[in-house]
Design a protein around this motif. Structure first.
Motif, PDB file in Angstrom:
ATOM      1  N   ILE A 247       0.873  -1.180   0.032  1.00  0.00           N
ATOM      2  CA  ILE A 247      -0.013   0.014  -0.186  1.00  0.00           C
ATOM      3  C   ILE A 247       0.922   1.188  -0.048  1.00  0.00           C
ATOM      4  CG2 ILE A 247      -1.790  -1.038   1.173  1.00  0.00           C
ATOM      5  CD1 ILE A 247      -0.933   0.359   3.782  1.00  0.00           C
ATOM      6  N   ALA A 248       0.285   2.429  -0.215  1.00  0.00           N
ATOM      7  CA  ALA A 248       1.168   3.800  -0.350  1.00  0.00           C
ATOM      8  C   ALA A 248       1.305   3.916   1.265  1.00  0.00           C
ATOM      9  CB  ALA A 248       0.315   4.731  -1.020  1.00  0.00           C
ATOM     10  N   ASP A 249       2.368   4.291   1.554  1.00  0.00           N
ATOM     11  CA  ASP A 249       2.686   4.704   3.069  1.00  0.00           C
ATOM     12  C   ASP A 249       2.695   6.238   3.234  1.00  0.00           C
ATOM     13  OD1 ASP A 249       3.176   3.849   5.452  1.00  0.00           O
ATOM     14  OD2 ASP A 249       5.313   3.915   5.436  1.00  0.00           O
ATOM     15  N   ARG A 250       2.557   6.870   2.024  1.00  0.00           N
ATOM     16  CA  ARG A 250       2.394   8.220   2.066  1.00  0.00           C
ATOM     17  C   ARG A 250       1.938   8.620   0.581  1.00  0.00           C
ATOM     18  NH1 ARG A 250       5.880   9.708  -2.133  1.00  0.00           N
ATOM     19  NH2 ARG A 250       8.229   9.051  -1.887  1.00  0.00           N
ATOM     20  N   LYS A 251       1.297   9.681   0.331  1.00  0.00           N
ATOM     21  CA  LYS A 251       0.782  10.079  -1.059  1.00  0.00           C
ATOM     22  C   LYS A 251       1.663   9.841  -2.074  1.00  0.00           C
ATOM     23  CE  LYS A 251      -0.394  14.051  -3.623  1.00  0.00           C
ATOM     24  NZ  LYS A 251      -0.464  15.561  -3.454  1.00  0.00           N
ATOM     25  N   ILE A 252       1.422   9.198  -2.999  1.00  0.00           N
ATOM     26  CA  ILE A 252       2.573   8.735  -4.207  1.00  0.00           C
ATOM     27  C   ILE A 252       1.885   9.445  -5.283  1.00  0.00           C
ATOM     28  CG2 ILE A 252       3.602   7.148  -5.715  1.00  0.00           C
ATOM     29  CD1 ILE A 252       3.106   5.013  -3.425  1.00  0.00           C
ATOM     30  N   ASN A 253       3.056  10.244  -5.782  1.00  0.00           N
ATOM     31  CA  ASN A 253       2.518  11.341  -7.105  1.00  0.00           C
ATOM     32  C   ASN A 253       2.509  10.405  -8.262  1.00  0.00           C
ATOM     33  OD1 ASN A 253       2.074  13.828  -5.561  1.00  0.00           O
ATOM     34  ND2 ASN A 253       4.373  13.708  -5.322  1.00  0.00           N
ATOM     35  N   CYS A 254       1.742  10.836  -9.172  1.00  0.00           N
ATOM     36  CA  CYS A 254       1.652  10.146 -10.535  1.00  0.00           C
ATOM     37  C   CYS A 254       3.020  10.510 -11.143  1.00  0.00           C
ATOM     38  CB  CYS A 254       0.423  11.043 -11.514  1.00  0.00           C
ATOM     39  SG  CYS A 254       0.661  10.654 -13.234  1.00  0.00           S
ATOM     40  N   GLY A 255       3.766   9.550 -11.872  1.00  0.00           N
ATOM     41  CA  GLY A 255       4.903   9.603 -12.364  1.00  0.00           C
ATOM     42  C   GLY A 255       6.119   9.105 -11.306  1.00  0.00           C
ATOM     43  N   GLU A 256       5.827   8.672 -10.322  1.00  0.00           N
ATOM     44  CA  GLU A 256       6.884   8.653  -9.208  1.00  0.00           C
ATOM     45  C   GLU A 256       7.210   6.895  -9.549  1.00  0.00           C
ATOM     46  OE1 GLU A 256       7.249   8.717  -4.825  1.00  0.00           O
ATOM     47  OE2 GLU A 256       5.876  10.169  -5.159  1.00  0.00           O
ATOM     48  N   VAL A 257       8.405   7.016  -9.564  1.00  0.00           N
ATOM     49  CA  VAL A 257       9.227   5.509  -9.734  1.00  0.00           C
ATOM     50  C   VAL A 257       9.113   4.791  -8.398  1.00  0.00           C
ATOM     51  CG1 VAL A 257      11.088   3.905 -10.409  1.00  0.00           C
ATOM     52  CG2 VAL A 257      10.566   6.193 -11.454  1.00  0.00           C
ATOM     53  N   ILE A 258       8.255   3.547  -8.056  1.00  0.00           N
ATOM     54  CA  ILE A 258       8.057   3.226  -6.790  1.00  0.00           C
ATOM     55  C   ILE A 258       8.788   1.811  -6.578  1.00  0.00           C
ATOM     56  CG2 ILE A 258       6.303   4.393  -6.047  1.00  0.00           C
ATOM     57  CD1 ILE A 258       4.309   2.510  -7.096  1.00  0.00           C
ATOM     58  N   VAL A 259       9.275   1.014  -7.495  1.00  0.00           N
ATOM     59  CA  VAL A 259       9.896  -0.174  -7.533  1.00  0.00           C
ATOM     60  C   VAL A 259      10.772  -0.304  -8.792  1.00  0.00           C
ATOM     61  CG1 VAL A 259       9.718  -2.769  -7.474  1.00  0.00           C
ATOM     62  CG2 VAL A 259       7.722  -1.374  -6.655  1.00  0.00           C
ATOM     63  N   ILE A 260      12.080  -0.641  -8.400  1.00  0.00           N
ATOM     64  CA  ILE A 260      12.776  -1.060  -9.567  1.00  0.00           C
ATOM     65  C   ILE A 260      13.443  -2.395  -9.122  1.00  0.00           C
ATOM     66  CG2 ILE A 260      15.222  -0.639 -10.707  1.00  0.00           C
ATOM     67  CD1 ILE A 260      14.833   2.265 -10.055  1.00  0.00           C
ATOM     68  N   ASP A 261      12.896  -3.392  -9.989  1.00  0.00           N
ATOM     69  CA  ASP A 261      13.160  -4.736  -9.778  1.00  0.00           C
ATOM     70  C   ASP A 261      14.232  -5.522 -10.419  1.00  0.00           C
ATOM     71  OD1 ASP A 261      12.600  -6.901  -8.168  1.00  0.00           O
ATOM     72  OD2 ASP A 261      10.862  -7.294  -8.668  1.00  0.00           O
ATOM     73  N   GLU A 262      15.236  -6.011  -9.920  1.00  0.00           N
ATOM     74  CA  GLU A 262      16.409  -6.799 -10.730  1.00  0.00           C
ATOM     75  C   GLU A 262      16.053  -8.053 -10.458  1.00  0.00           C
ATOM     76  OE1 GLU A 262      19.785  -6.993 -12.844  1.00  0.00           O
ATOM     77  OE2 GLU A 262      19.953  -5.115 -11.404  1.00  0.00           O
ATOM     78  N   PRO A 263      15.773  -8.623 -11.888  1.00  0.00           N
ATOM     79  CA  PRO A 263      14.903 -10.039 -11.650  1.00  0.00           C
ATOM     80  C   PRO A 263      16.483 -10.963 -10.849  1.00  0.00           C
ATOM     81  CG  PRO A 263      15.522  -9.492 -14.027  1.00  0.00           C
ATOM     82  CD  PRO A 263      15.770  -8.289 -13.195  1.00  0.00           C
ATOM     83  N   VAL A 264      15.669 -12.119 -10.546  1.00  0.00           N
ATOM     84  CA  VAL A 264      16.577 -12.932  -9.954  1.00  0.00           C
ATOM     85  C   VAL A 264      17.051 -13.756 -11.116  1.00  0.00           C
ATOM     86  CG1 VAL A 264      16.779 -15.200  -8.626  1.00  0.00           C
ATOM     87  CG2 VAL A 264      15.350 -13.411  -7.973  1.00  0.00           C
TER      88      VAL A 264
END
Ligand SMILES: [Zn+2]
Ligand SMILES: [Zn+2]
Ligand SMILES: [Zn+2]
Length: 611
Positions: A247-264
């Motif tokens: 869930i959002a822990d604070r207000k997240i703005n449109c366009g914000e990068v929230i996860v960068i996943d490096e695959p296993v």
């Protein structure tokens, strides 16, 4: 049993497509085992594997392995074209040229000269270093003039890169080489003087600090200390009926990068020959202009020496069984089981089995992404019996292939390994994300032209972000990394959602839900499903105040022009503005939300995902 019904039960090949030799073999094996009629479904997985392997020889599963070969005559042919300066032809020549031929050095030198002229000094330097490496290892007799030219060019590259100490070193070597060169006496002394002058000049300069390559530039502004793939804007919560989700822990703005996943683990789709020519087999970035081929096979190339060395272990084994050639000849795009094969090699046999042993027995939080991957959902119990048998057979097949590649040193079946592979195949089936890349758009500036370049298991996005048919994020790929970006304002406390299948606007509710149920084993309860939102054609654009419409038009015209002049930062800012106007004045569902979302996704691809 009718063929098409039979194959429709399997997830790898929707529609019953059996167009490859390996798939054919596996289907036949599944049919054979199913027809025996006594499959011990209620027994342990070990018993089931033993039952299957008792009833046919696993040797029958393995097709002859095509030889991984370089082809000197092809290399020479391509080199003829490469003489005119065609990078593509030089790349092809390099790919086919055995490293035992001195032509390799000529090819690297030629490409370095072109790269240097175009201002790609780092690439030119890599090529010359590579040429010298080959030269040292093979003891060719190259003309001294060529060797001189390699060192001299290398010095120029170092100088352009402002690593003057290396430039001086290369110049000194060039000077030594010069003595053997067959130049006229006056030409020789001219060179000598020039080089000596350069040495004197460059010796006085200090090396600059190396710059970080801009393609590593995308990062989270506020990574979580305990999991740097996630932004601090996200909280992971646990509920008894939904499991873990974000869930959002604070207000997240449109366009914000929230996860960068490096695959296993990630895998290119080498079933497409063109992709294999254009993409780095390790990081999956475009490398059609500049690539380092595998020294042994002619089917695999890397974007840099670094990627090549990072892939040494995994590709070393792939290369032994010529996996890319097998896939090119015998499998089709949907056959992605080699992702699990790669995971075994990458993780190592013993660790792979240890991770499997922990599944279901260790209730502690997973310590790392590999552990998390093994603990992802498999939906084993919900699978149809034939699908279950198929995974066992595929696991046996992959074990056999590991044996052939020399990963397993004993030729006896390692039951625990087969079990562990079987487990990960099931994880993979429900948790794999496609990796997409921007394809050549042929001048269409506002459409997302995406090509599927591979598959990956992203444990962070996969474990924490649930599906919604109307997600508040979109996923883009940056090389093989998957990046999750907010496409809406996400208020504190709202669940963050991704999309596993089609968007609600693209496909009718029932069809969409059936598909989710059969592929991912859940009933979707998103707002679009619950609210019976219509698809795009049935949606309207009504209910928008004329003044709001006017504002939207203005912003959208700005977006159009920004995209046209390739100013993706401005286009991005305007999209965010567009979303804000919509959120204030227009209720969902509405057609405009869909159009803006698609356009924003395209813009994000251009801004971040272009590799
Ligand atoms: Zn690469
Ligand atoms: Zn290779
Ligand atoms: Zn839904």
């Amino acid at each position: 049993m009718e063929d098409s019904n039979f194959s429709r039960r399997f997830h790898f090949v929707p529609g019953g497509n059996q167009d490859s030799a390996i798939q054919e073999l596996i289907f036949t094996a599944v049919e054979f085992v199913s027809d025996l009629g006594e499959f011990p479904r209620s027994k342990t997985i070990r018993d089931q594997i033993q039952y299957v392997s008792k009833h046919f020889r696993t040797n029958d599963l393995v097709l002859p392995i095509p030889q991984a070969r370089k082809d000197f005559s092809k290399a020479k042919q391509a080199w003829e074209l490469g003489q005119t300066g065609s990078i593509r032809a030089i790349n092809e020549a390099l790919r086919f040229c055995p490293r035992t031929q001195s032509l390799v050095c000529e090819l690297y030198l030629k490409r370095a000269i072109i790269s240097y002229q175009d201002g790609y000094y780092e690439n030119a330097k890599e090529d010359l270093v590579e040429a010298l490496l080959v030269l040292d290892a093979k003891n060719f007799i190259l003309e001294p003039e060529t060797v001189f030219r390699i060192h001299h060019k290398l010095a120029q590259c170092w100088s352009k890169l402002k690593i003057f100490s290396q430039a001086v070193r290369s110049l000194r070597t060039a000077l030594v080489q010069l003595a053997d060169c067959n130049f006229g006496q006056s030409e020789k002394s001219q060179f000598e003087n020039m080089i000596q002058e350069s040495i004197d000049k460059l010796s006085k300069k200090t090396d600059s600090k190396r710059k970080v390559s801009p393609r590593e530039g995308l990062s989270l502004s506020d990574p979580k200390p305990d999991n740097p793939c996630l932004s601090q804007a996200i909280a992971i919560v646990n509920s008894s009926h939904k499991g873990r989700f974000a869930i959002a822990d604070r207000k997240i703005n449109c366009g914000e990068v929230i996860v960068i996943d490096e695959p296993v683990v990630s895998l290119m789709n080498p079933d497409d020959e063109k992709l294999m020519d254009d993409l780095c087999a390790h990081c999956l970035r475009q490398c059609s202009n500049f690539q380092h081929p595998c020294p042994r096979c002619s089917t695999t190339a890397f974007c840099s020496l670094e990627c090549r060395s990072q892939s040494q272990l995994v590709h070393g084994f792939e290369c032994k069984v010529n996996l890319n050639q097998i896939r090119l000849e015998n499998t089709s795009d949907s056959f992605r089981v080699f992702l699990t094969w790669k995971a075994v090699i990458q993780i190592g046999l013993e660790e792979f089995k240890r991770l499997y042993r922990k599944v279901g027995r260790d209730l502690n939080e997973p310590e790392n992404d590999q552990e998390r991957m093994f603990q992802m959902m498999t939906h084993e119990r919900e699978r149809h019996i034939e699908a279950h048998i198929k995974y066992i057979i595929v696991a046996l097949y992959l074990h056999k292939l590991l044996e052939k590649a020399g990963v397993c040193t004993s030729d006896r079946l390692d039951w625990e390994l087969v079990e562990a592979i079987h487990h990960l195949l099931q994880v993979q089936d429900v948790n794999t994300h496609p990796i997409l890349g921007l394809c050549d758009e042929g001048g269409r500036s506002s459409e997302v032209g995406l090509a599927k370049v591979g598959n990956a298991i992203n444990v962070n996005i996969g474990s924490f972000i649930n599906h919604s048919c109307n997600p508040n994020t979109c996923r883009i790929n940056f090389g093989r990394k998957s990046v999750l970006v907010a496409t809406r304002t996400i208020p504190t406390g709202q669940e963050i959602s991704d999309i596993y299948s089609m968007h609600y606007s693209e496909i009718g509710r029932q069809e969409r839900r059936n598909w989710l149920k059969s592929m991912f084993f859940f009933e979707c309860s998103c707002e679009a499903c619950e609210g019976h939102w219509p698809t795009y054609e049935e949606l309207d654009t009504n209910g928008i105040e004329p003044n709001v419409m006017e504002d939207l038009k203005q912003v959208e015209s700005g977006i159009f022009h920004a995209l046209k002049r390739q100013d993706f930062d401005t286009a991005f800012q305007l999209h965010v503005k567009d979303v804000h106007i919509l959120e204030k004045a227009v209720r969902e569902p509405n057609r405009i939300y869909i159009s803006v979302r698609n356009s924003l996704q395209f813009c994000l691809w251009k801004k971040y995902g272009h590799f």
